[in-house]
Design a protein around this motif. Structure first.
Motif: not given
Length: 97
Positions: A61-71
């Motif tokens: 979840a943290e990895i996905l959240q980081n990717k989402y935040d980056t986008l």
């Protein structure tokens, strides 16, 4: 039979029964202790598995959240730079032909 012999035989039999009870009781106690320890180990294993699964889920979840935040943090400047790069590449390709 002589009464003394009979009493002696009964004493030996009672003593043998007492020893048997002690031995059986010790085995029963040891088996119960083993089963308790086995159960405790199984419970601890399950707890560790749950912690691992939770950690993996949190990590994913943290990895996905980081990717989402980056986008989300990408702005138009990035898209404009990519577009300019593509246009420059297309112009360079046209000049070569």
């Amino acid at each position: 039979m002589n009464r003394t012999v009979l009493v002696l035989m009964m004493a030996v039999t009672v003593e043998a029964l007492v020893e048997y009870a002690k031995t059986f009781g010790n085995r029963s106690s040891a088996l119960q202790s083993y089963n308790s320890q086995l159960s405790a180990a199984e419970q601890q294993k399950m707890a560790y598995q749950m912690q691992l699964e939770q950690a993996l889920a949190n990590g994913s979840a943290e990895i996905l959240q980081n990717k989402y935040d980056t986008l989300q943090n990408l702005d138009n400047a990035y898209a404009q730079q990519i577009l300019a790069l593509q246009q420059a590449a297309a112009q360079a390709a046209q000049k070569r032909w």
